[in-house]
Design an enzyme around this catalytic site. Structure first.
Site, PDB file in Angstrom:
ATOM      1  N   TYR A 148       0.850  -1.061  -0.053  1.00 52.39           N
ATOM      2  CA  TYR A 148       0.097   0.113  -0.050  1.00 52.39           C
ATOM      3  C   TYR A 148       0.855   1.291   0.035  1.00 52.39           C
ATOM      4  CZ  TYR A 148      -3.659   3.221   1.788  1.00 52.39           C
ATOM      5  OH  TYR A 148      -4.761   4.314   1.674  1.00 52.39           O
ATOM      6  N   ASN A 177      -6.135   9.489   8.547  1.00 50.28           N
ATOM      7  CA  ASN A 177      -7.373   8.803   9.141  1.00 50.28           C
ATOM      8  C   ASN A 177      -8.772   9.385   8.893  1.00 50.28           C
ATOM      9  OD1 ASN A 177      -7.073   6.297  10.235  1.00 50.28           O
ATOM     10  ND2 ASN A 177      -6.012   6.970  12.066  1.00 50.28           N
ATOM     11  N   SER A 192     -14.199   2.070  13.497  1.00 52.99           N
ATOM     12  CA  SER A 192     -15.198   1.221  13.156  1.00 52.99           C
ATOM     13  C   SER A 192     -15.384  -0.088  14.212  1.00 52.99           C
ATOM     14  CB  SER A 192     -15.294   0.507  11.650  1.00 52.99           C
ATOM     15  OG  SER A 192     -13.817   0.374  11.341  1.00 52.99           O
ATOM     16  N   GLY A 210      -2.414   1.666  24.062  1.00 52.41           N
ATOM     17  CA  GLY A 210      -3.719   2.786  23.781  1.00 52.41           C
ATOM     18  C   GLY A 210      -3.078   4.175  23.902  1.00 52.41           C
TER      19      GLY A 210
HETATM   20  N1  NAD Z   1     -10.512   6.367   4.669  1.00 51.81           N
HETATM   21  C1  NAD Z   1      -9.020   6.702   4.968  1.00 51.81           C
HETATM   22  O1  NAD Z   1      -8.903   6.963   6.044  1.00 51.81           O
HETATM   23  C2  NAD Z   1      -8.242   6.778   4.021  1.00 51.81           C
HETATM   24  C3  NAD Z   1      -6.807   7.421   4.247  1.00 51.81           C
HETATM   25  C4  NAD Z   1      -5.906   7.617   3.392  1.00 51.81           C
HETATM   26  C5  NAD Z   1      -6.266   7.476   2.125  1.00 51.81           C
HETATM   27  N2  NAD Z   1      -7.215   6.975   1.769  1.00 51.81           N
HETATM   28  C6  NAD Z   1      -7.351   6.651   0.192  1.00 51.81           C
HETATM   29  O2  NAD Z   1      -8.853   6.960   0.013  1.00 51.81           O
HETATM   30  C7  NAD Z   1      -9.156   6.110  -1.049  1.00 51.81           C
HETATM   31  C8  NAD Z   1     -10.670   5.872  -0.747  1.00 51.81           C
HETATM   32  O3  NAD Z   1     -10.604   4.919   0.636  1.00 51.81           O
HETATM   33  P1  NAD Z   1     -11.737   4.561   1.354  1.00 51.81           P
HETATM   34  O4  NAD Z   1     -11.395   4.930   2.909  1.00 51.81           O
HETATM   35  O5  NAD Z   1     -13.116   5.144   0.898  1.00 51.81           O
HETATM   36  O6  NAD Z   1     -11.754   2.835   1.120  1.00 51.81           O
HETATM   37  P2  NAD Z   1     -12.681   1.647   0.450  1.00 51.81           P
HETATM   38  O7  NAD Z   1     -12.005   0.588   0.371  1.00 51.81           O
HETATM   39  O8  NAD Z   1     -14.166   1.821   1.243  1.00 51.81           O
HETATM   40  O9  NAD Z   1     -12.790   2.383  -0.915  1.00 51.81           O
HETATM   41  C9  NAD Z   1     -11.925   1.841  -2.232  1.00 51.81           C
HETATM   42  C10 NAD Z   1     -12.965   1.727  -3.277  1.00 51.81           C
HETATM   43  O10 NAD Z   1     -12.029   0.927  -4.214  1.00 51.81           O
HETATM   44  C11 NAD Z   1     -12.637   0.222  -4.950  1.00 51.81           C
HETATM   45  N3  NAD Z   1     -11.722  -0.683  -5.860  1.00 51.81           N
HETATM   46  C12 NAD Z   1     -10.496  -1.157  -5.252  1.00 51.81           C
HETATM   47  N4  NAD Z   1      -9.664  -1.745  -5.778  1.00 51.81           N
HETATM   48  C13 NAD Z   1     -10.253  -1.442  -7.156  1.00 51.81           C
HETATM   49  C14 NAD Z   1     -10.011  -1.687  -8.633  1.00 51.81           C
HETATM   50  N5  NAD Z   1      -8.764  -2.252  -9.037  1.00 51.81           N
HETATM   51  N6  NAD Z   1     -10.628  -1.479  -9.583  1.00 51.81           N
HETATM   52  C15 NAD Z   1     -11.879  -0.618  -9.176  1.00 51.81           C
HETATM   53  N7  NAD Z   1     -12.395  -0.280  -7.965  1.00 51.81           N
HETATM   54  C16 NAD Z   1     -11.424  -0.716  -6.900  1.00 51.81           C
HETATM   55  C17 NAD Z   1     -13.056  -0.888  -3.886  1.00 51.81           C
HETATM   56  O11 NAD Z   1     -14.259  -1.751  -4.235  1.00 51.81           O
HETATM   57  C18 NAD Z   1     -13.874   0.362  -2.960  1.00 51.81           C
HETATM   58  O12 NAD Z   1     -14.997   0.860  -3.329  1.00 51.81           O
HETATM   59  C19 NAD Z   1      -8.272   5.029  -1.113  1.00 51.81           C
HETATM   60  O13 NAD Z   1      -7.578   5.238  -2.223  1.00 51.81           O
HETATM   61  C20 NAD Z   1      -7.400   5.156  -0.173  1.00 51.81           C
HETATM   62  O14 NAD Z   1      -6.075   4.719  -0.147  1.00 51.81           O
HETATM   63  C21 NAD Z   1      -8.335   6.748   2.772  1.00 51.81           C
END
Ligand code: NAD
Length: 330
Positions: A148, A177, A192, A210
């Site tokens: 990642y 986060n 969650s 913690g």
């Molecule tokens: N939520 C956070 O705290 C956070 C923090 C840092 C970065 N991010 C980044 O934000 C983005 C969204 O994160 P999230 O929390 O919504 O995660 P999530 O897992 O809920 O969403 C990711 C989405 O991408 C889709 N996906 C995965 N691989 C795929 C592929 N090869 N082709 C098409 N779709 C694909 C999944 O099905 C999912 O719907 C990600 O790129 C993540 O790295 C999120």
């Protein structure tokens, strides 16, 4: 003169952040194409949008080419929680790297502006605190999180090479986060986890003692940051930190979740996972100065809204089976 709606592609649009982004864009009057392979995303997340003529969902894996006509691309596709991105680490790297190449290629062909959802994980286990964008990070390239972290780092490299070499309009956000409704209930992330455990009356599991802190940003605040970054002047490429600089100890979060759910859960401690950063907190000076952005939702308010979502999810008929949460069907 009528204003023509922008055509916006959101990859990972059925995921946690993507579904909120799609909602905001549709509400703004844009024509949204949500592309997702439903690895961690769920159709339920965008079910309310399906009847809207300005919304369209397509099942597609971004490691394969995509030919569509759009004006803007938000590239969010990638599993975000350690449990999910470590499930198939090779696919995680492919999604980050080949997915970025495909989306950048598309942006180049159709001259679209493109946004990358990067992550605070590019800083690894930081030796500098809080982390400004200039910090180059401390990532273990061969550890279990590398698929990642390094995938996202390489994606950033690609974005900046397309910017320099092909003059693409890019926006790179380093997301910290984030929590809120539609987080995956089984994603193993601390917010969650705690909420689901508290609602089930199970002990809340703290890794380590913690005292490690996390800075939690509520999803609505983050999405506002995405929209401001995309709308900013073209010289504002990022990378730009988006997150909440207010730190909370994991133990304190556990106490707050127990109080807000009114749960009788206790707290138990487990060993820290490998490469788990002790502290991570954004320096959001750039986001404040360039985007006039900062989070405004308090942890208590954001948690209450997230708890309400999980409460509804878990109390659906047949949602609990044998102590495990059955996820809503796709
Ligand atoms: N939520 C956070 O705290 C956070 C923090 C840092 C970065 N991010 C980044 O934000 C983005 C969204 O994160 P999230 O929390 O919504 O995660 P999530 O897992 O809920 O969403 C990711 C989405 O991408 C889709 N996906 C995965 N691989 C795929 C592929 N090869 N082709 C098409 N779709 C694909 C999944 O099905 C999912 O719907 C990600 O790129 C993540 O790295 C999120």
């Amino acid at each position: 003169m009528s204003v023509v709606a922008k055509r916006v592609l959101v990859t990972g649009g059925a995921g946690f952040l993507g579904s909120h982004l799609c909602e905001r864009l549709v509400a703004h009057g844009d024509d949204v194409l949500c592309v997702d392979n439903y690895f961690t995303g769920r159709k339920d997340n965008v079910a309310d949008l399906l009847g809207d003529p300005h919304f369209e969902a397509m099942r597609h894996d971004i490691t394969h080419s995509l030919f569509v006509e759009v004006d803007e691309i938000y590239n969010l596709a990638c599993p975000a929680s350690p449990i999910h991105y470590q499930f198939d680490p090779v696919q995680t790297t492919k999604t980050s790297v080949i997915g970025a190449i495909n989306m950048l290629g598309l942006a180049k062909r159709v001259k679209a502006k493109i946004f990358q959802a990067s992550t605070s994980e590019v800083y690894g286990d930081p030796s500098l605190h809080p982390q400004p964008e200039s910090y180059r990070g401390n990532v273990n390239p061969i550890g279990p999180r590398a698929c990642y972290d390094e995938g996202k780092r390489c994606a950033e490299t690609l974005f900046f090479d397309y910017f320099r070499q092909h003059k693409l309009k890019i926006r790179v956000a380093r997301i910290f986060n984030t929590y809120g409704p539609r987080m995956h209930p089984n994603d193993g992330r601390v917010v969650s986890n705690f909420i689901v455990q508290a609602l089930r009356g199970a002990p809340l599991t703290i890794y380590g003692d913690g005292s490690q802190t996390r800075a939690f940003c509520f999803v609505d605040d983050l999405i506002e940051g995405f929209l401001r970054l995309m709308a900013a002047a073209d010289q504002v490429t990022g990378p730009i930190n988006l997150g909440n600089p207010h730190e909370t100890a994991v133990a304190e979060l556990a106490e707050l979740v127990i109080a807000l759910t009114g749960s009788r859960s206790t707290i138990t401690s487990c060993p820290l996972p490998i490469d788990d950063p002790v502290q991570r907190c954004p320096d959001i000076g750039q986001a404040k100065a360039l985007l006039d952005w900062q989070p405004t939702t308090s942890l208590k308010e954001g948690l209450s809204r997230t708890i309400a979502y999980f409460d509804k999810l878990l109390s659906r008929r047949g949602a609990m089976e044998g102590g495990k949460i059955k996820l809503p069907s796709h």
